[in-house]
Write an enzyme that holds these catalytic residues in place. Structure first.
Site, short mmCIF file in Angstrom:
data_model
loop_
_atom_site.label_atom_id
_atom_site.label_comp_id
_atom_site.label_asym_id
_atom_site.label_seq_id
_atom_site.Cartn_x
_atom_site.Cartn_y
_atom_site.Cartn_z
N ASP A 272 35.96 -3.97 71.29
CA ASP A 272 36.84 -5.09 71.64
C ASP A 272 38.19 -4.93 70.94
O ASP A 272 38.33 -5.25 69.76
CB ASP A 272 36.16 -6.41 71.23
CG ASP A 272 37.00 -7.63 71.60
OD1 ASP A 272 37.99 -7.47 72.36
OD2 ASP A 272 36.66 -8.75 71.16
N LYS A 279 44.32 -7.45 69.47
CA LYS A 279 43.99 -7.92 68.12
C LYS A 279 44.89 -7.22 67.10
O LYS A 279 45.30 -6.09 67.34
CB LYS A 279 42.54 -7.53 67.77
CG LYS A 279 41.46 -8.36 68.41
CD LYS A 279 40.09 -7.89 67.93
CE LYS A 279 38.97 -8.59 68.66
NZ LYS A 279 38.85 -10.02 68.37
N ASP A 290 30.78 -5.26 68.75
CA ASP A 290 30.83 -6.32 69.75
C ASP A 290 29.76 -6.17 70.84
O ASP A 290 29.73 -6.93 71.80
CB ASP A 290 32.23 -6.40 70.36
CG ASP A 290 32.64 -7.83 70.66
OD1 ASP A 290 32.00 -8.76 70.13
OD2 ASP A 290 33.60 -8.02 71.45
N ASP A 349 41.39 -11.67 74.83
CA ASP A 349 40.48 -11.39 73.71
C ASP A 349 39.26 -12.31 73.73
O ASP A 349 38.29 -12.08 73.02
CB ASP A 349 41.25 -11.55 72.38
CG ASP A 349 40.49 -10.96 71.21
OD1 ASP A 349 39.51 -10.23 71.44
OD2 ASP A 349 40.89 -11.23 70.05
N ARG A 353 32.88 -14.22 76.66
CA ARG A 353 32.42 -15.32 77.51
C ARG A 353 32.66 -15.02 78.98
O ARG A 353 31.93 -15.49 79.85
CB ARG A 353 33.09 -16.63 77.09
CG ARG A 353 34.58 -16.67 77.30
CD ARG A 353 35.26 -17.77 76.52
NE ARG A 353 35.38 -17.44 75.11
CZ ARG A 353 35.95 -18.24 74.20
NH1 ARG A 353 36.45 -19.42 74.55
NH2 ARG A 353 36.02 -17.87 72.94
N1 BES Z 1 34.40 -10.24 69.59
C1 BES Z 1 35.20 -11.33 69.23
C2 BES Z 1 34.53 -12.28 68.24
C3 BES Z 1 34.18 -11.72 66.88
C4 BES Z 1 34.94 -12.04 65.78
C5 BES Z 1 33.03 -10.97 66.70
C6 BES Z 1 34.59 -11.56 64.53
C7 BES Z 1 32.69 -10.49 65.45
C8 BES Z 1 33.47 -10.79 64.35
C9 BES Z 1 35.59 -12.14 70.46
O1 BES Z 1 35.67 -11.44 71.65
C10 BES Z 1 36.94 -12.71 70.20
O2 BES Z 1 37.84 -11.94 70.06
N2 BES Z 1 37.03 -14.03 70.13
C11 BES Z 1 38.26 -14.67 69.86
C12 BES Z 1 38.37 -15.83 70.81
C13 BES Z 1 39.73 -16.50 70.80
C14 BES Z 1 40.76 -15.56 71.40
C15 BES Z 1 39.64 -17.76 71.60
C16 BES Z 1 38.23 -15.16 68.41
O3 BES Z 1 37.16 -15.60 67.96
O4 BES Z 1 39.25 -15.07 67.75
ZN ZN Z 2 34.49 -9.71 71.76
ZN ZN Z 3 37.60 -10.52 71.90
#
Ligand code: BES
Ligand code: ZN
Ligand code: ZN
Length: 500
Positions: A272, A279, A290, A349, A353
């Site tokens: 990811d 990111k 991920d 990101d 979901r």
């Molecule tokens: N894969 C990430 C979530 C994640 C964060 C997994 C830390 C493991 C450790 C997910 O896809 C993501 O990036 N989520 C974002 C969502 C936001 C953009 C609404 C997040 O949590 O920052």
């Molecule tokens: Zn993710």
């Molecule tokens: Zn993500």
């Protein structure tokens, strides 16, 4: 590491290191320790008298045998207070013992069944916990290193029980413990492998290999077939990567036709990057994890024939990479998911979901009696619960209760977060049915609410956000080292055992 179970006196064992245990409030030494102590001329007793060893939880006393026994060292592990003994404590203590044996460069270890004494835990439960802790603490992922983590590797672990009457229980527990540890290690290996070697096609190959097991079959769909099924949400995330996505559907059917069925759905983003909503680089460092949800599902399936649950089990994984490129999906894109719901993508990101939308719709169409999904879904869940806890959200209290009971048995930590209906307004889109991000706050909750829109309301569903515990950025526990942890695997296995 090979596991053996023998009936006999540990004093006569030929292993390099012996593991015995002591309680904090044990009073006199128990049978096995006292025989070992006699052979050592009372050194253990002396250490206890001198308060050098008090049996405190996870403390150790290491005695060099200098030829008095055939092993090089005896490690006495403190189990803590008798009334505080739990299976999780036994797992941790077995891990402590194995870590000590590794430092002592042992090839073979013989151990008593910690916690199986009078008034302690049941022999099978104690034995299972000890084997899980031992095997998981012996785990290393050092295939990429010239210099291995251990100069000498631990090859065998022999559980030794003197009491004949306990043997059936000890043997049964040890073999279940091996199944649970193997499944967990399967998941750890998948998570730990670098992103460039754990592409969607590698997860697909892994699933195909698992499908060779008796009573397991796999249906694997490539991009064109996925498209035909209308999984546009999954494909939108996949479109930025040059690596082909796959949709994996594993099925386990028990010997006797099952009355009930359960679907396990895992998030399978092999890397990811965030996509166009890129990111920051430090946040990407561990994003090979991920696919931790997918790894947990594959871990469970890797041992499902051995576990022999009486329910039908489906394993569902939509796997792809989330990459930025000229073909990547964009913030502002609108996509129609498999169940007809339209999604406005505002942040690429929040991709988990979006892929899960289609895998949950697919799972719902199978009409199982329960759906459990596991996803490294939100950083917000890690903010709320820390790194060691999974967040649970559910539409069904009874199913959640079963998951909590399974987690209690496995020693994994789960905390419930609300599926708070009023926050649905936070994911309302101006132009589509739903948007893929909420506001600034409650990010784990809005992610859960988003997923709910793709689950059939009639089906009991539990969502586990494993973003924290899927990957350990430091050694969490004696038996959970840095890296992929296999989070969720043992809880799912316990759940499958009790689900009927
Ligand atoms: N894969 C990430 C979530 C994640 C964060 C997994 C830390 C493991 C450790 C997910 O896809 C993501 O990036 N989520 C974002 C969502 C936001 C953009 C609404 C997040 O949590 O920052
Ligand atoms: Zn993710
Ligand atoms: Zn993500």
């Amino acid at each position: 590491m090979k596991v053996h179970v023998v009936q006999g006196d540990i004093v006569t064992s030929a292993a390099d290191v012996l593991l015995v245990s002591g309680l904090e409030d044990g009073g006199s030494l128990g049978g096995a320790v006292s025989a070992v102590d006699d052979a050592l001329g009372g050194e253990i007793r002396d250490a206890i008298t001198a308060k050098e060893f008090e049996g405190k939880f996870q403390s150790t006393l290491i005695v060099r045998t200098r030829g008095r026994l055939s092993c090089s060292h005896v490690v006495v592990v403190g189990l803590g207070k008798k009334r505080e003994l739990t299976r999780e404590r036994l797992r941790q203590c077995a891990g402590v013992g194995v870590k000590a044996a590794r430092l002592l460069k042992a090839r073979s270890v013989a151990s008593v069944v910690f916690g199986a004494g009078k008034g302690e835990c049941k022999a099978d439960e104690a034995s299972q916990a000890v084997i899980e802790g031992a095997l998981l603490a012996a785990y290393t992922f050092d295939g990429w290193k010239k210099k291995k983590e251990d100069a000498v590797s631990l090859e065998s672990f022999t559980v030794t029980e003197i009491d004949r009457r306990k043997m059936t229980g000890v043997e049964r527990g040890a073999s279940v413990g091996e199944v649970f540890a193997s499944a967990t290690i399967h998941a750890r290996d998948l998570v730990n492998e670098s992103g460039q070697h754990m592409l969607p096609k590698d997860l697909k190959k892994n699933a195909e290999a698992i499908a060779k097991k008796p009573r397991v079959s796999a249906k694997i769909m490539s991009r064109a077939e996925v498209k035909k099924l209308g999984m546009n949400a999954f494909l939108a995330v996949a479109q930025g990567s040059e690596n082909e996505p796959y949709f994996i559907h594993l099925t386990y059917k028990p010997k006797k036709p099952a009355k009930r069925s359960i679907a396990l759905v895992g998030k399978g983003i092999t890397f990811d990057s965030g996509g166009l909503s890129l990111k920051p680089s430090s946040s990407m460092e561990t994003m090979k994890c991920d696919m931790g949800g997918a790894a947990a599902v594959l871990g469970v399936f890797s041992q499902i024939t051995e576990l022999e649950p009486t329910v039908e089990v489906h394993g569902i994984i939509a796997t792809c990479e989330n990459m930025p490129s000229g073909s990547a999906y964009r913030p502002g894109d609108t996509i129609r998911a498999k169940n007809g719901t339209t999604i406005e993508v505002l942040n690429t990101d929040a991709e988990g979901r979006v892929t899960m939308a289609d895998s949950l719709s697919y799972a719902s169409e199978l009409e199982p009696d329960a759906i459990i999904d596991l996803a490294t879904l939100t950083g917000a869940c890690v903010v709320a619960l820390g790194e060691e806890m999974m967040g649970l959200m559910t539409n069904n209290g009874r199913l959640a209760e079963q998951v909590f009971e399974a987690a209690e048995e496995s020693g994994e930590e789960i905390w419930e977060l609300p599926l708070y209906k009023k926050y649905d307004k936070l994911i309302e889109s101006k132009i589509a049915d739903v948007k893929n991000i909420g506001g600034s706050w409650g990010g784990a909750l809005t992610a859960g609410l988003f997923l709910q829109k793709f689950v059939d309301k009639k089906i009991p569903w539990v969502h586990l956000d494993i973003a924290g515990p899927a990957f350990a950025e430091r050694d969490y526990l004696s038996y959970v080292p840095y890296g992929g942890t296999g989070a969720g695997v043992r809880t799912l296995l316990h759940l499958l055992k009790r689900f009927r």
